[in-house]
Design a protein around this motif. Structure first.
Motif, PDB file in Angstrom:
ATOM      1  N   LYS A  73       6.518 -70.352 -18.372  1.00  0.00           N
ATOM      2  CA  LYS A  73       5.346 -70.601 -19.204  1.00  0.00           C
ATOM      3  C   LYS A  73       5.032 -72.084 -19.341  1.00  0.00           C
ATOM      4  O   LYS A  73       3.912 -72.449 -19.705  1.00  0.00           O
ATOM      5  CB  LYS A  73       5.544 -69.970 -20.586  1.00  0.00           C
ATOM      6  CG  LYS A  73       5.583 -68.448 -20.556  1.00  0.00           C
ATOM      7  CD  LYS A  73       5.566 -67.857 -21.955  1.00  0.00           C
ATOM      8  CE  LYS A  73       5.513 -66.340 -21.904  1.00  0.00           C
ATOM      9  NZ  LYS A  73       5.385 -65.737 -23.250  1.00  0.00           N
ATOM     10  N   ALA A  74       6.012 -72.934 -19.069  1.00  0.00           N
ATOM     11  CA  ALA A  74       5.780 -74.377 -19.142  1.00  0.00           C
ATOM     12  C   ALA A  74       4.821 -74.856 -18.063  1.00  0.00           C
ATOM     13  O   ALA A  74       4.319 -75.986 -18.134  1.00  0.00           O
ATOM     14  CB  ALA A  74       7.107 -75.131 -19.016  1.00  0.00           C
ATOM     15  N   PHE A  75       4.531 -74.012 -17.070  1.00  0.00           N
ATOM     16  CA  PHE A  75       3.658 -74.399 -15.967  1.00  0.00           C
ATOM     17  C   PHE A  75       2.265 -73.791 -16.102  1.00  0.00           C
ATOM     18  O   PHE A  75       1.464 -73.844 -15.164  1.00  0.00           O
ATOM     19  CB  PHE A  75       4.318 -74.001 -14.640  1.00  0.00           C
ATOM     20  CG  PHE A  75       5.665 -74.649 -14.455  1.00  0.00           C
ATOM     21  CD1 PHE A  75       5.762 -75.943 -13.993  1.00  0.00           C
ATOM     22  CD2 PHE A  75       6.824 -73.975 -14.796  1.00  0.00           C
ATOM     23  CE1 PHE A  75       6.994 -76.562 -13.862  1.00  0.00           C
ATOM     24  CE2 PHE A  75       8.066 -74.581 -14.668  1.00  0.00           C
ATOM     25  CZ  PHE A  75       8.151 -75.880 -14.199  1.00  0.00           C
ATOM     26  N   ASN A  76       1.971 -73.244 -17.289  1.00  0.00           N
ATOM     27  CA  ASN A  76       0.662 -72.645 -17.554  1.00  0.00           C
ATOM     28  C   ASN A  76      -0.079 -73.452 -18.608  1.00  0.00           C
ATOM     29  O   ASN A  76       0.485 -73.760 -19.660  1.00  0.00           O
ATOM     30  CB  ASN A  76       0.824 -71.209 -18.076  1.00  0.00           C
ATOM     31  CG  ASN A  76       1.577 -70.313 -17.118  1.00  0.00           C
ATOM     32  OD1 ASN A  76       1.629 -70.573 -15.921  1.00  0.00           O
ATOM     33  ND2 ASN A  76       2.177 -69.262 -17.649  1.00  0.00           N
ATOM     34  N   PHE A  77      -1.326 -73.781 -18.353  1.00  0.00           N
ATOM     35  CA  PHE A  77      -2.170 -74.413 -19.360  1.00  0.00           C
ATOM     36  C   PHE A  77      -2.407 -73.426 -20.501  1.00  0.00           C
ATOM     37  O   PHE A  77      -2.762 -72.268 -20.269  1.00  0.00           O
ATOM     38  CB  PHE A  77      -3.514 -74.820 -18.757  1.00  0.00           C
ATOM     39  CG  PHE A  77      -3.413 -75.861 -17.677  1.00  0.00           C
ATOM     40  CD1 PHE A  77      -3.245 -77.198 -17.999  1.00  0.00           C
ATOM     41  CD2 PHE A  77      -3.495 -75.505 -16.338  1.00  0.00           C
ATOM     42  CE1 PHE A  77      -3.165 -78.167 -17.007  1.00  0.00           C
ATOM     43  CE2 PHE A  77      -3.417 -76.459 -15.335  1.00  0.00           C
ATOM     44  CZ  PHE A  77      -3.237 -77.800 -15.674  1.00  0.00           C
ATOM     45  N   LYS A  78      -2.205 -73.876 -21.730  1.00  0.00           N
ATOM     46  CA  LYS A  78      -2.394 -72.970 -22.865  1.00  0.00           C
ATOM     47  C   LYS A  78      -2.561 -73.764 -24.149  1.00  0.00           C
ATOM     48  O   LYS A  78      -2.054 -74.884 -24.280  1.00  0.00           O
ATOM     49  CB  LYS A  78      -1.219 -72.002 -22.993  1.00  0.00           C
ATOM     50  CG  LYS A  78       0.145 -72.652 -23.165  1.00  0.00           C
ATOM     51  CD  LYS A  78       1.243 -71.603 -23.180  1.00  0.00           C
ATOM     52  CE  LYS A  78       2.626 -72.208 -23.421  1.00  0.00           C
ATOM     53  NZ  LYS A  78       3.051 -73.106 -22.335  1.00  0.00           N
ATOM     54  N   ALA A  79      -3.246 -73.154 -25.115  1.00  0.00           N
ATOM     55  CA  ALA A  79      -3.468 -73.804 -26.404  1.00  0.00           C
ATOM     56  C   ALA A  79      -2.222 -73.756 -27.280  1.00  0.00           C
ATOM     57  O   ALA A  79      -2.022 -74.627 -28.127  1.00  0.00           O
ATOM     58  CB  ALA A  79      -4.644 -73.144 -27.126  1.00  0.00           C
ATOM     59  N   PHE A  80      -1.376 -72.727 -27.097  1.00  0.00           N
ATOM     60  CA  PHE A  80      -0.179 -72.565 -27.912  1.00  0.00           C
ATOM     61  C   PHE A  80       0.781 -73.726 -27.669  1.00  0.00           C
ATOM     62  O   PHE A  80       1.136 -74.022 -26.531  1.00  0.00           O
ATOM     63  CB  PHE A  80       0.492 -71.236 -27.568  1.00  0.00           C
ATOM     64  CG  PHE A  80       1.732 -70.945 -28.359  1.00  0.00           C
ATOM     65  CD1 PHE A  80       1.654 -70.640 -29.707  1.00  0.00           C
ATOM     66  CD2 PHE A  80       2.972 -70.970 -27.752  1.00  0.00           C
ATOM     67  CE1 PHE A  80       2.801 -70.356 -30.441  1.00  0.00           C
ATOM     68  CE2 PHE A  80       4.122 -70.689 -28.467  1.00  0.00           C
ATOM     69  CZ  PHE A  80       4.036 -70.385 -29.818  1.00  0.00           C
ATOM     70  N   ARG A  81       1.215 -74.397 -28.720  1.00  0.00           N
ATOM     71  CA  ARG A  81       1.988 -75.630 -28.573  1.00  0.00           C
ATOM     72  C   ARG A  81       3.488 -75.421 -28.425  1.00  0.00           C
ATOM     73  O   ARG A  81       4.150 -76.176 -27.720  1.00  0.00           O
ATOM     74  CB  ARG A  81       1.725 -76.554 -29.776  1.00  0.00           C
ATOM     75  CG  ARG A  81       0.282 -76.994 -29.886  1.00  0.00           C
ATOM     76  CD  ARG A  81       0.071 -77.966 -31.050  1.00  0.00           C
ATOM     77  NE  ARG A  81      -1.324 -78.381 -31.160  1.00  0.00           N
ATOM     78  CZ  ARG A  81      -1.763 -79.309 -31.988  1.00  0.00           C
ATOM     79  NH1 ARG A  81      -0.914 -79.916 -32.825  1.00  0.00           N
ATOM     80  NH2 ARG A  81      -3.047 -79.635 -32.016  1.00  0.00           N
ATOM     81  N   SER A  82       4.030 -74.431 -29.136  1.00  0.00           N
ATOM     82  CA  SER A  82       5.480 -74.242 -29.122  1.00  0.00           C
ATOM     83  C   SER A  82       5.941 -73.638 -27.805  1.00  0.00           C
ATOM     84  O   SER A  82       5.180 -72.990 -27.084  1.00  0.00           O
ATOM     85  CB  SER A  82       5.921 -73.344 -30.279  1.00  0.00           C
ATOM     86  OG  SER A  82       5.840 -74.030 -31.502  1.00  0.00           O
TER      87      SER A  82
END
Length: 665
Positions: free
Chosen positions: A245-254
């Motif tokens: 998931k660290a390689f996906n652009f996303k609004a979720f910060r944690s």
């Protein structure tokens, strides 16, 4: 050796004549604001007590040349008060001297003062003796707070006169680490620090895990993180966990992957409404990863660069790397590494000495490839940070992407008032993402040419920035009226500027512009922009001999946290033994290419270094040896069949042990 050709822009103009000239520091939901100007800092974690004091100056300067504009640093309690009431601020434990080095280099400092730090230190940094006091750790227990107050008062003796308001480098503090209880505990720590005399522009906490009850808004900025892999993962499978998931652009910060041995991240939760009132900062973006005994990740340069691109493209305006510089655990009354046999924070077995972390700058200051790769992004953040900071992030592609999903391109946009940047990431660790054809990227009403985005491509394209309508090249730096751009590998460079569209441009380096004041560089030239390096060469192959074959194989035990335990000191009595002849004098890096389970290096009978084998060589800085040392002893425990250990694909897991070559670099 490295020579700075161009002064790296100082984040704050820290070198001040008097406190009256101290720059103002404020923040809003977008960014830090220094003297009214928005900035996008680069924060690099380094642990002063894990590096010899005589190396601090050169290493901090190296971090600065890599584009780091803020230093982050733990103050480990058991490094300075291993024995109760005996505080040791000498040598490499001298925090004040380290802060003076940072001040000289013009780098602000964020101190992470605990009392609990973790950092893979014995008991998370809390001294063994405190566990005999009958108090509840990391709580508002009066006994615990009494001892914590003594710690904070001691830290203040090192910081006094070096706070930001005094013209010093200490700009912020983090209280405790990865705390999940009530916010009142964190507020008690802050109140205590303020009453002692700490008076800083802002304070921080880790944004994970979610607190049982919050701290009042604005008291502490939550900082976030992500890693490409985790030694703490319980599994010994290759791509275990949610690190993809660290390689996906996303609004979720944690992150749903950090500290999974301690924290249950079953779903992406959190109070978004309050979260989004803070600026999006990170303090633990993986610059690499340690090896635990049971899990030994092998990190790639692209891992760190891809995550950094993704975090910027997701709206982050401070990239904080953990670690940016590796280190070595100092000598103590006992071993100071985390292990399952200790009283607390015993989730994993870590090496006794090494804390290299496969970071951009390694344990001995060696420069790893992602130092230059990340540096390109850091220069961009310095020179366009004020433009980037207020831009909102939008996500044209879906944010919840399954592991290895190769069905579309991952990209995001940050834009404001018709200006923007397009962030592209076609990389995921240990997944073979393919080239994406006929890609149409668009931002601010501007369409880029139809592109093929190669496998592994990670880049940032400008739209309506500094007179450039668009470019299929990445902005790197802007100095003395010149704009430097990088040609992204295998993507033809098109530049639309002044109503002209220039296609298939070729890099001409810094000597000749491709158009007016615009210079196009190769990726290597971009990473080395403004610095020169003297290439390291092999000095020689060292003489070594095998003195003893390995004896009886040890029984690999499973520890209290249900993963394999590292060998004990006694187990090394059965290790294979080699003798290495060291030339005098030696100021070089020792490189041992070997195969085995665990290796240890001794000088004059003293353990000086160790290594959990993961396919990388075992390194040691020979300049740290005693002057009278001319021979080293290398002990290697053999690999065993069917070990309960994750080894990366780069490791040769053939049972036994072998030394292929030993060189001095």
């Amino acid at each position: 050796m490295r020579r700075l050709l161009f002064t790296i822009t100082c984040l704050t103009g820290l070198c001040l004549a008097s406190a009256a000239q101290v720059p103002s520091v404020t923040w809003d939901r977008h960014s830090l604001i220094i003297d009214g100007r928005r900035v996008c800092p680069v924060m690099g974690e380094v642990h002063y007590s894990r590096i010899p004091a005589d190396e601090w100056s050169g290493e901090v300067r190296k971090m600065k040349e890599g584009g780091v504009t803020v230093i982050a640093c733990y103050v480990f309690w058991n490094h300075i008060e291993e024995t109760e009431d005996v505080f040791d601020w000498s040598g490499q434990r001298n925090l004040r001297q380290f802060l003076e080095v940072c001040k000289t280099e013009g780098l602000p400092v964020v101190l992470r003062v605990g009392p609990f730090c973790h950092g893979e230190v014995r008991c998370g940094g809390i001294p063994d003796w405190l566990f005999t006091k009958g108090c509840k750790m990391r709580s508002e227990d009066p006994v615990f707070l009494k001892h914590t107050e003594r710690l904070y008062r001691q830290i203040f003796t090192q910081v006094q006169g070096l706070q930001w308001k005094d013209g010093g480098p200490v700009m912020a503090m983090q209280f405790d680490n990865e705390y999940r209880g009530h916010g009142s505990y964190l507020m008690a720590l802050k109140k205590m620090a303020n009453e002692i005399g700490f008076d800083l522009p802002f304070y921080t906490r880790t944004g994970w895990p979610e607190l049982a009850s919050p701290v009042p808004f604005g008291e502490m900025i939550p900082l976030y993180g992500d890693y490409a892999d985790g030694f703490w993962e319980r599994s010994i499978e290759e791509t275990a966990g949610n690190y993809y998931k660290a390689f996906n652009f996303k609004a979720f910060r944690s992150s749903t992957a950090i500290a999974t041995e301690q924290i249950d991240y079953s779903k992406e939760t959190g109070d978004r409404k309050q979260e989004n009132q803070y600026p999006y900062f990170t303090c633990e973006l993986g610059g690499g990863m340690m090896t635990a005994y049971h899990r030994r990740p092998y990190l790639y340069p692209e891992d760190a660069y891809s995550m950094a691109i993704v975090k910027l493209g997701s709206g982050s305006n401070l990239l904080g790397y953990y670690m940016y510089h590796g280190g070595t655990n100092p000598d103590g009354k006992t071993w100071l590494n985390e292990m399952q046999r200790t009283l607390a924070t015993n989730y994993n077995d870590l090496p006794v000495k090494t804390y290299d972390f496969q970071a951009p700058l390694g344990e001995f200051g060696q420069i790893n490839p992602h130092y230059y790769m990340l540096r390109k992004l850091h220069l961009f953040m310095q020179d366009w940070g004020d433009v980037l900071a207020p831009m909102e992030a939008t996500f044209p592609c879906q944010q919840d992407i399954p592991k290895g999903d190769d069905s579309f391109l991952r990209w995001s946009i940050r834009q404001k008032d018709g200006n923007g940047f397009i962030f592209v990431n076609n990389y995921e660790r240990l997944q073979n993402l393919t080239a994406k054809k006929n890609v149409q990227l668009e931002a601010c009403g501007v369409k880029l040419p139809t592109l093929t985005i190669p496998a592994g491509a990670m880049c940032v394209f400008p739209v309506n920035i500094d007179g450039i309508r668009y470019a299929t090249a990445q902005l790197i730096a802007k100095r003395d009226g010149k704009i430097y751009m990088e040609q992204v590998k295998d993507i033809p460079t098109t530049l639309c500027v002044d109503g002209k569209t220039l296609r298939n441009l070729k890099p001409k380096g810094t000597g000749k512009p491709v158009y007016k004041n615009i210079y196009l560089l190769t990726s290597e030239e971009a990473g080395h922009l403004f610095i020169e390096d003297e290439n390291s060469q092999f000095l020689n192959t060292l003489n070594f001999s095998k003195e003893k074959e390995a004896g009886t194989l040890r029984t690999i035990t499973i520890g209290v946290n249900k993963v394999a335990e590292e060998p004990s000191d006694e187990d090394f009595e059965q290790a294979a033994i080699y003798r290495i002849q060291i030339p005098q004098p030696s100021h070089h890096l020792l490189r041992i290419d070997y195969r085995g389970d665990v290796a240890r290096l001794y000088a004059n009978g003293k353990l000086i270094a160790d290594n959990f084998y993961n396919g990388r060589p075992f390194l040691y800085g020979l300049w740290r040896l005693p002057k009278d040392c001319t021979e080293l002893e290398l002990r290697i425990l053999p690999l065993q069949k069917d070990m309960p250990v994750y080894f990366p694909r780069e490791a040769d897991t053939t049972p036994g042990e072998h030394v292929k070559n030993i060189e001095a670099l």
